[in-house]
Design an enzyme around this catalytic site. Structure first.
Site, PDB file in Angstrom:
ATOM      1  N   ASN A  18       0.829  -1.212   0.000  1.00 37.01           N
ATOM      2  CA  ASN A  18       0.000   0.000   0.000  1.00 37.01           C
ATOM      3  C   ASN A  18       0.860   1.257   0.000  1.00 37.01           C
ATOM      4  OD1 ASN A  18      -2.566  -1.421   0.184  1.00 37.01           O
ATOM      5  ND2 ASN A  18      -1.928  -1.939   2.259  1.00 37.01           N
ATOM      6  N   PRO A  42       2.465 -12.177  -9.324  1.00 37.98           N
ATOM      7  CA  PRO A  42       1.895 -11.268  -8.322  1.00 37.98           C
ATOM      8  C   PRO A  42       0.706 -10.477  -8.876  1.00 37.98           C
ATOM      9  CG  PRO A  42       4.289 -11.061  -8.426  1.00 37.98           C
ATOM     10  CD  PRO A  42       3.888 -11.884  -9.597  1.00 37.98           C
ATOM     11  N   HIS A  48      -2.809  -2.978 -10.046  1.00 42.03           N
ATOM     12  CA  HIS A  48      -2.635  -2.777 -11.482  1.00 42.03           C
ATOM     13  C   HIS A  48      -2.948  -4.053 -12.256  1.00 42.03           C
ATOM     14  CE1 HIS A  48      -0.815   1.179 -10.901  1.00 42.03           C
ATOM     15  NE2 HIS A  48      -0.199   0.643  -9.868  1.00 42.03           N
ATOM     16  N   ARG A  79       8.002   6.894  -2.437  1.00 39.27           N
ATOM     17  CA  ARG A  79       8.130   6.717  -0.995  1.00 39.27           C
ATOM     18  C   ARG A  79       8.896   5.440  -0.664  1.00 39.27           C
ATOM     19  NH1 ARG A  79       2.906   6.227   0.861  1.00 39.27           N
ATOM     20  NH2 ARG A  79       2.592   8.457   0.613  1.00 39.27           N
ATOM     21  N   LYS A  94       0.290 -11.530  -2.208  1.00 37.18           N
ATOM     22  CA  LYS A  94       0.943 -10.711  -3.231  1.00 37.18           C
ATOM     23  C   LYS A  94       2.400 -10.456  -2.891  1.00 37.18           C
ATOM     24  CE  LYS A  94       1.153  -6.357  -3.603  1.00 37.18           C
ATOM     25  NZ  LYS A  94       2.161  -5.254  -3.506  1.00 37.18           N
ATOM     26  N   ARG A  97       4.440  -0.471   8.596  1.00 36.29           N
ATOM     27  CA  ARG A  97       5.285  -1.543   8.079  1.00 36.29           C
ATOM     28  C   ARG A  97       6.529  -1.765   8.933  1.00 36.29           C
ATOM     29  NH1 ARG A  97       3.937   2.351   4.915  1.00 36.29           N
ATOM     30  NH2 ARG A  97       2.293   2.072   3.338  1.00 36.29           N
TER      31      ARG A  97
END
Length: 278
Positions: free
Chosen positions: A115, A228, A232, A120, A211, A169
């Site tokens: 996410n 994966p 998209h 970043r 994923k 994370r």
């Protein structure tokens, strides 16, 4: 400077394919990357590439890293001409190769990627390496930082990880480093496992879903059958393959085709902005 004539490879496409976040363009046509504790600069003029390393280092590290012994021409030729979407995706991403990257780095990289967006992710990984990696100097005088191992991450602790912009994370990264040191995540066993077993072991870890496990299998273990499915690819499948992607037709290398599809979806956006959620 070592020069090689190599087919089916484009540095810009590889750098923008969402598989490697420590490869960047230093100046037009020249890319720098850090992998396996080494620094490399690669220049490209057509199908001629220059490498800032010796022939021995190229053969020992970079030949395998760039997957140069795989014939991507054969893979692209296998695409069904009756599939206009995949045909165009393979044409557009003709120079993408699946890099054979370091497993530990890919585990942490794709934990961070969840996410998240490309700019970043790059910043977080750069800061992680600068803060907890080793400072080194390449033969050409360039300063660079290695990717920190699990020991360095545990030693830095959550207090340091919370300063790196990882968000929620950070606890995934810390717990995974702990798991490696404790032996509940054995990297050498993962390297010996087949795709199904590796995927099972990865998804048993804290913070690793299907994923992310597939990304680790594809980019860190070179299980090129891994496919994966992120936002998209999910959109691509819904629009172009409502009855399902023909995995049986491309059994054993669907992950390479997935990269063409992923790059095709990102391409125009990547030229316009770096804020792409992966």
């Amino acid at each position: 400077m070592l020069k090689k004539k190599l087919p089916d490879m484009d540095l810009m496409q590889i750098a923008r394919s969402g598989q490697c976040f420590r490869m960047e363009e230093k100046q037009e046509g020249i890319y720098a990357l850090v992998a396996f504790g080494k620094y490399l600069e690669i220049g490209q003029e057509g199908d001629v590439f220059s490498f800032s390393c010796s022939e021995q280092e190229f053969q020992e590290i970079w030949r395998n890293y760039l997957d140069l012994d795989t014939d991507y021409g054969i893979i692209k030729a296998s695409v069904d001409p009756g599939d206009p979407y995949l045909t165009e995706a393979a044409r557009l991403g003709w120079g993408i190769r699946i890099l054979r990257q370091e497993l530990w780095e890919m585990i942490i990289t794709f934990l961070i990627s969840q996410n998240n967006n490309i700019s970043r992710i790059r910043r977080s990984i750069e800061l992680l390496c600068r803060t907890l990696g080793e400072d080194r100097t390449a033969e050409n005088g360039r300063q660079y930082d290695t990717f920190p191992g699990p020991e360095a991450i545990v030693r830095g602790g959550m207090a340091v990880l919370k300063t790196l912009g990882l968000g929620y994370r950070d606890k995934y990264v810390y717990r995974t480093a702990q798991a490696v040191l404790e032996g509940t995540l054995n990297l050498e066993e993962l390297k010996r496992a087949d795709y199904e077993e590796a995927h099972r072991r990865l998804t048993a870890q804290y913070g690793i879903g299907r994923k992310v496990a597939d990304c680790i299998c594809l980019f860190g273990l070179y299980h090129i059958e891994a496919f994966p499915i992120d936002t998209h690819v999910k959109k691509i499948l819904e629009v172009h393959y409502p009855l399902g992607f023909p995995h049986d037709k491309y059994r054993g290398y669907g992950g390479i085709l997935q990269q063409y599809m992923f790059y095709n979806d990102l391409n125009e956006k990547l030229y316009r902005t770096a804020r792409i959620v992966v």
